[in-house]
Design an enzyme around this catalytic site. Structure first.
Site, PDB file in Angstrom:
ATOM      1  N   HIS A 123       0.813  -1.219   0.000  1.00  0.00           N
ATOM      2  CA  HIS A 123       0.000   0.000   0.000  1.00  0.00           C
ATOM      3  C   HIS A 123       0.848   1.272   0.000  1.00  0.00           C
ATOM      4  O   HIS A 123       0.710   2.141  -0.872  1.00  0.00           O
ATOM      5  CB  HIS A 123      -0.898   0.036   1.238  1.00  0.00           C
ATOM      6  CG  HIS A 123      -1.866  -1.096   1.332  1.00  0.00           C
ATOM      7  ND1 HIS A 123      -2.265  -1.843   0.244  1.00  0.00           N
ATOM      8  CD2 HIS A 123      -2.536  -1.614   2.399  1.00  0.00           C
ATOM      9  CE1 HIS A 123      -3.128  -2.754   0.643  1.00  0.00           C
ATOM     10  NE2 HIS A 123      -3.301  -2.640   1.936  1.00  0.00           N
ATOM     11  N   MET A 127      -4.093  22.496   1.988  1.00  0.00           N
ATOM     12  CA  MET A 127      -2.780  23.120   2.042  1.00  0.00           C
ATOM     13  C   MET A 127      -2.702  23.988   3.292  1.00  0.00           C
ATOM     14  O   MET A 127      -3.510  24.904   3.473  1.00  0.00           O
ATOM     15  CB  MET A 127      -2.538  23.968   0.793  1.00  0.00           C
ATOM     16  CG  MET A 127      -1.249  24.782   0.838  1.00  0.00           C
ATOM     17  SD  MET A 127       0.242  23.769   0.716  1.00  0.00           S
ATOM     18  CE  MET A 127       0.368  23.611  -1.074  1.00  0.00           C
TER      19      MET A 127
END
Length: 515
Positions: free
Chosen positions: A274, A403
Site C-alpha cells: 500500500h 494546504m
C-alpha cells in the site's frame, strides 16, 4: 518471457475511451468466478463490489454470470443467503434495494470442490460452459475472470487447475484473466518463487495483482494533481520540499486476527504494498502517456532508486497486550508499528527523506500523505513559529486535500497565523457516490486496464527494498519497543521524525468542513 517485454496497448483512461472501443472490449459473455467464495474477503469486499457494478448497469445480466467456488458444501441458495446481509441492510431496506439484491443474487451460482483437484474445477468449467452456451450469441466471445480471494499458499495449485481445466475455449475471441490478492510472498525469494509459478501458467497481461489502495479515489487523483496543475511542477523537488510523510494509522489492534497477523507483521502487511505504491505516485516522473505500461515503467524507476534502509532510520514498536492473544507467541518479535525513512537517489529527490509510518492500536484512524515544504528564506513575518507549508492528502476517513499556509490573523495587529485552503470531498461533491476501491479495480480488470495493478518487476523491486530489514527482524536483530495502546506510538518514532527534519505545528488540528 521477461516481464519487461510486455507492453500491452490499452485505453488511455476510462474517461477518454470511445464508446465504440468500450463496446468491443465488452462483447460476449462474462463469467466471474470468485474462488474462496465463503471467506470474509469475498463476502465483505468482492461480492459487494460486484453488486455495486451490477446496480450501475456495468454487469449486464444478459451477458454476466457469477460463480462462487469453495470447499464448503453448501447450495446456491445457502450462499445467496450468506451474501444477502453484506449487500443490503438487515433493517430499513427499500423495496427497490431488496429487488436489486434478489435480481443480482439470481446471477450467482455456487460450485463446491477442493483447490487442488481437477474434479472440482472440471465441474466448474462445465457450469461456466453451460452459462456461455445459454447466454452467448453467434458473434460473441467468452470472457473468464477468476478472482482468487484465497491465501497465497494455494495460488500455485489453483492457477494450475484454472490453466488445466477452465481456460476460455471460444474460437471467437475473449480472454482468461486471474486476479490475485496481497500478500504476494513474505520476502523477495518467496515473492519471486510465487511469481515464477504463476508466470509459468499465465502471461503477464493475464495476471492482475490487486492492491486495493490503488483503487482509492485520492490515490488515483495523485497523477492528476501532480501533472495537471502547473503550480506544482516547479515546486515538486528537493529544492522546495523538505520531507514527505506517508502515514497509515489504525485505532484498533489485531482483534482476533493475532495468529494470522503475527506471521506477517505491520511491515509485510502494509508498507511494501500500500504505502510504497503511494510513494511511487508521489515521487515518479511524468509518464509519456496514461497507458498502463508507461505509468508502471516510471514507478519501477522510483523503486529501483531507493537506497538500502539504514538501521538507525527505523523504529519498530509492539503495543502492550499484543501477546495476550492466545494465538500469538509470548516471545513474539513481530512489530505492530513501524516508522522507516526511505531515501530516493535521483536528481529530483536527493536529500529528501520519505517517512513511511504504519501502526495498530494508535490514537486515531487515518491514512494520509503530508508533503512538507522548506522554511521561507528571509522570512520577515517570523512565520516559522506558525509552522511550515504542508500539502496534505487525506486518503481516509473523510477524503480531503488541503494546504496549510500562513495568513494574517484577522484584527488590528499585523500578526501571522496558520490556516488552510481545503477541498473536502464530502462537502464539494455532495450527491456523488465515491466508488469503493474494489469496484474500480474489478471494472479495470474486465476492461483490460492494468494501470492500477502491480507488475512483476514492481513487486520484485518493492521486496528488494524491505527484505534485508525483514530478515533482521525475523532473526531478532531488531526488536520492537513497547508502546501504550491508544497512544501516538513509541516516543522514539517522534524523535526519528524530528531527526529527519519534520516540523510539527504546535496546537494545529485540521477540522473537516461540515456539510
Amino acid at each position: 518471457m521477461g516481464t519487461n517485454e510486455w507492453h500491452v496497448e490499452r485505453r488511455d483512461s476510462i474517461g477518454t475511451e470511445s464508446p465504440v472501443a468500450r463496446e468491443v472490449l465488452e462483447t460476449g459473455t462474462l463469467s466471474i468466478v470468485v474462488l474462496g467464495a465463503s471467506g470474509d474477503l469475498a463476502k465483505k469486499k468482492t461480492f459487494p463490489a460486484l453488486f455495486h457494478l451490477y446496480k450501475q448497469e456495468l454487469l449486464p445480466p444478459d451477458e454476466v454470470h457469477i460463480f462462487g467456488y469453495a470447499r464448503s458444501k453448501i447450495s446456491d441458495d445457502e450462499l445467496r443467503n450468506k451474501l444477502r446481509s453484506y449487500l443490503v441492510p438487515e433493517k430499513g431496506a427499500s423495496p427497490k434495494q431488496l429487488d436489486d439484491v434478489s435480481k443480482f443474487l439470481q446471477l450467482v451460482k455456487y460450485v463446491s470442490g477442493p483447490y487442488d483437484s481437477e474434479d472440482g474445477f472440471r465441474l466448474l468449467d462445465k457450469e461456466i460452459s453451460e452459462h456461455e452456451y445459454l447466454k452467448n450469441s453467434k458473434e460473441g466471445s467468452s470472457r473468464r475472470l477468476f478472482y482468487l480471494a484465497l491465501p497465497p499458499s494455494v495460488y500455485p495449485s489453483v492457477c494450475k487447475m484454472i490453466k488445466t481445466c477452465c481456460m476460455n475455449k471460444s474460437d471467437l475471441g475473449g480472454w482468461t484473466r486471474v486476479v490475485v490478492e496481497k500478500p504476494f510472498g513474505r520476502d523477495l525469494e518467496s515473492a519471486e518463487e510465487l511469481s515464477t509459478q504463476i508466470g509459468e501458467l499465465f502471461e503477464e497481461p493475464q495476471i492482475y495483482r490487486i492492491d486495493h489502495y490503488l483503487g482509492k479515489e485520492l490515490v488515483q487523483n495523485m497523477l492528476v494533481l501532480r501533472f495537471a496543475n502547473r503550480f506544482f511542477l516547479p515546486l515538486w523537488n528537493h529544492n522546495h520540499i523538505d520531507n514527505v510523510q506517508i502515514v497509515f494509522r489504525e485505532d484498533f489492534g489485531t482483534d482476533g486476527r493475532g495468529g494470522y497477523f503475527d506471521q506477517y507483521g505491520i511491515i509485510r502487511d502494509i508498507i511494501p504494498n500500500h504505502l510504497l505504491q503511494v510513494l511511487c505516485l508521489i515521487a515518479m516522473e511524468k509518464p509519456v502517456s496514461l497507458k498502463p505500461e508507461h505509468i508502471r515503467d516510471e514507478k519501477v524507476k522510483v523503486l529501483e532508486s531507493v537506497l538500502p534502509i539504514r538501521d538507525d532510520e527505523v523504529v519498530l514498536g509492539q503495543y502492550e497486550g499484543y501477546t495476550d492473544d492466545p494465538t500469538v507467541p509470548d516471545d513474539s518479535n513481530t512489530p505492530t508499528f513501524a516508522t522507516t525513512i526511505l531515501r530516493i537517489h535521483n536528481e529530483r529527490w536527493e536529500g529528501v527523506p520519505f517517512i513511511v509510518k504504519a501502526g495498530k492500536a494508535l490514537n486515531s484512524r487515518k491514512a494520509e500523505i503530508r508533503v512538507q515544504f522548506k522554511d521561507v528564506p528571509g522570512d520577515i513575518f517570523r512565520s516559522k513559529k506558525q509552522g511550515r507549508n504542508e500539502f496534505v492528502i487525506r486518503l481516509q476517513p473523510s477524503e480531503a486535500i488541503y494546504m496549510k499556509l500562513t495568513v494574517k490573523q484577522p484584527g488590528l495587529e499585523m500578526s501571522a497565523v496558520q490556516s488552510e485552503l481545503d477541498l473536502s470531498y464530502g462537502q464539494r461533491y455532495q450527491g456523488i457516490t465515491i466508488p469503493e476501491a474494489y469496484e474500480r479495480l474489478i471494472l479495470d480488470t474486465i476492461r483490460g486496464d492494468q494501470q492500477h495493478f502491480v507488475r512483476r518487476d514492481e513487486l520484485k523491486a518493492s521486496w528488494q527494498i524491505f527484505t534485508p530489514l525483514l530478515h533482521k527482524i525475523d532473526r531478532g536483530e531488531l526488536k520492537p519497543v513497547p508502546y501504550n495502546p491508544g497512544s501516538r506510538g513509541p516516543a522514539e518514532a517522534d524523535e526519528l521524525l524530528e531527526k529527519a527534519g519534520y516540523v510539527q505545528t504546535p496546537g494545529y488540528i485540521w477540522i473537516p468542513p461540515t456539510l
